[in-house]
Motif scaffolding. Sequence first.
Motif, mmCIF file in Angstrom:
data_model
loop_
_atom_site.group_PDB
_atom_site.id
_atom_site.type_symbol
_atom_site.label_atom_id
_atom_site.label_comp_id
_atom_site.label_asym_id
_atom_site.label_seq_id
_atom_site.Cartn_x
_atom_site.Cartn_y
_atom_site.Cartn_z
ATOM 1 N N UNK A 101 21.605 -17.574 -11.670
ATOM 2 C CA UNK A 101 21.819 -16.370 -12.474
ATOM 3 C C UNK A 101 21.387 -16.606 -13.912
ATOM 4 N N UNK A 102 21.154 -15.509 -14.622
ATOM 5 C CA UNK A 102 20.955 -15.547 -16.064
ATOM 6 C C UNK A 102 21.246 -14.157 -16.619
ATOM 7 N N UNK A 103 21.432 -14.077 -17.922
ATOM 8 C CA UNK A 103 21.865 -12.821 -18.540
ATOM 9 C C UNK A 103 20.842 -12.250 -19.509
ATOM 10 N N UNK A 226 23.629 -9.172 -15.514
ATOM 11 C CA UNK A 226 23.327 -10.458 -14.893
ATOM 12 C C UNK A 226 22.212 -10.287 -13.873
ATOM 13 N N UNK A 227 21.237 -11.199 -13.926
ATOM 14 C CA UNK A 227 20.174 -11.251 -12.936
ATOM 15 C C UNK A 227 20.506 -12.339 -11.924
ATOM 16 N N UNK A 228 20.314 -12.047 -10.636
ATOM 17 C CA UNK A 228 20.656 -12.980 -9.564
ATOM 18 C C UNK A 228 19.422 -13.215 -8.701
ATOM 19 N N UNK A 249 24.756 -21.048 -9.836
ATOM 20 C CA UNK A 249 26.098 -20.463 -9.925
ATOM 21 C C UNK A 249 26.845 -20.504 -8.600
ATOM 22 N N UNK A 250 26.280 -21.134 -7.569
ATOM 23 C CA UNK A 250 26.992 -21.229 -6.296
ATOM 24 C C UNK A 250 26.050 -21.531 -5.148
#
Length: 263
Positions: A101-103, A226-228, A249-250
């Motif tokens: 992820x990133x924002x 948030x971009x996933x 992130x997981x």
Amino acid sequence: MHVESPGLATDLAMLELQGSIIRDHGDHLVIRTPDNPTFWWGNFLLLERAVPAPEIPRWIQRFEQEFPGATHQTFGFTDSQGDYSGWREHGFDVESDVALTMTKVPSWRPLDEGEISIRHFAERRDWQQAAELGASDVPIGELEARLVFEERRAAAQKALVDDGRGAWFGAFVGERLVAKLGIVRLGTRARYQDVVTHHGYRRRGIAARLVRVAGEWALTDPDVRELVIVAADGGPAIGLYGRLGFQESGRYTGVERATAQNS
């Protein structure tokens, strides 16, 4: 059943948007995609965690009850911990996916080749080429069935674009599609989808540029924070996404096998 991983949560949200039916049975979810029954990861059972080896036959039977006649068996698990050796002993392939992820808008570098243009999918031919590109790496004996699957998936993706929820972008050499990806807004998140580059055009910075353009589009919506994006654990895409600014992130695990009817 509660799903925390941003990768898995957006997987399920994407499936629902494309017509899949998700039923919660407490200790597992049944995910079914009536319009695309050969979509392995649109027709599967999702469990919270790895199960002891003696319980595996019971879950296989449960799958057969839900999907009689299916030529595959697929199970997802909400984490990557636990012992999956029992599934391998039953002939399943075991894979872990990494959610990143990133924002903010991903970084990028200029494309190596000026012949390539980037644009939204705008014509019916773009979607047909997208299906053909998705099937371009399969063995010739599997091509016909894979193309049917890809055409069904492209139709579902086009519906998301027509509805204003998503956008698909392509890299073109002239009118020929050589790479593609999509992104779909899901409330406060936007999920990348379907990142594919033709084998003859890899390692030229094309995917990185597409990721950047799609992220820019998604973040014009002030609700998206948030971009996933998801990649196979150990695969080459993780390094690329890391260089663009994404952070892990997981992780979660899936097991799959073809059944006798399809072998």
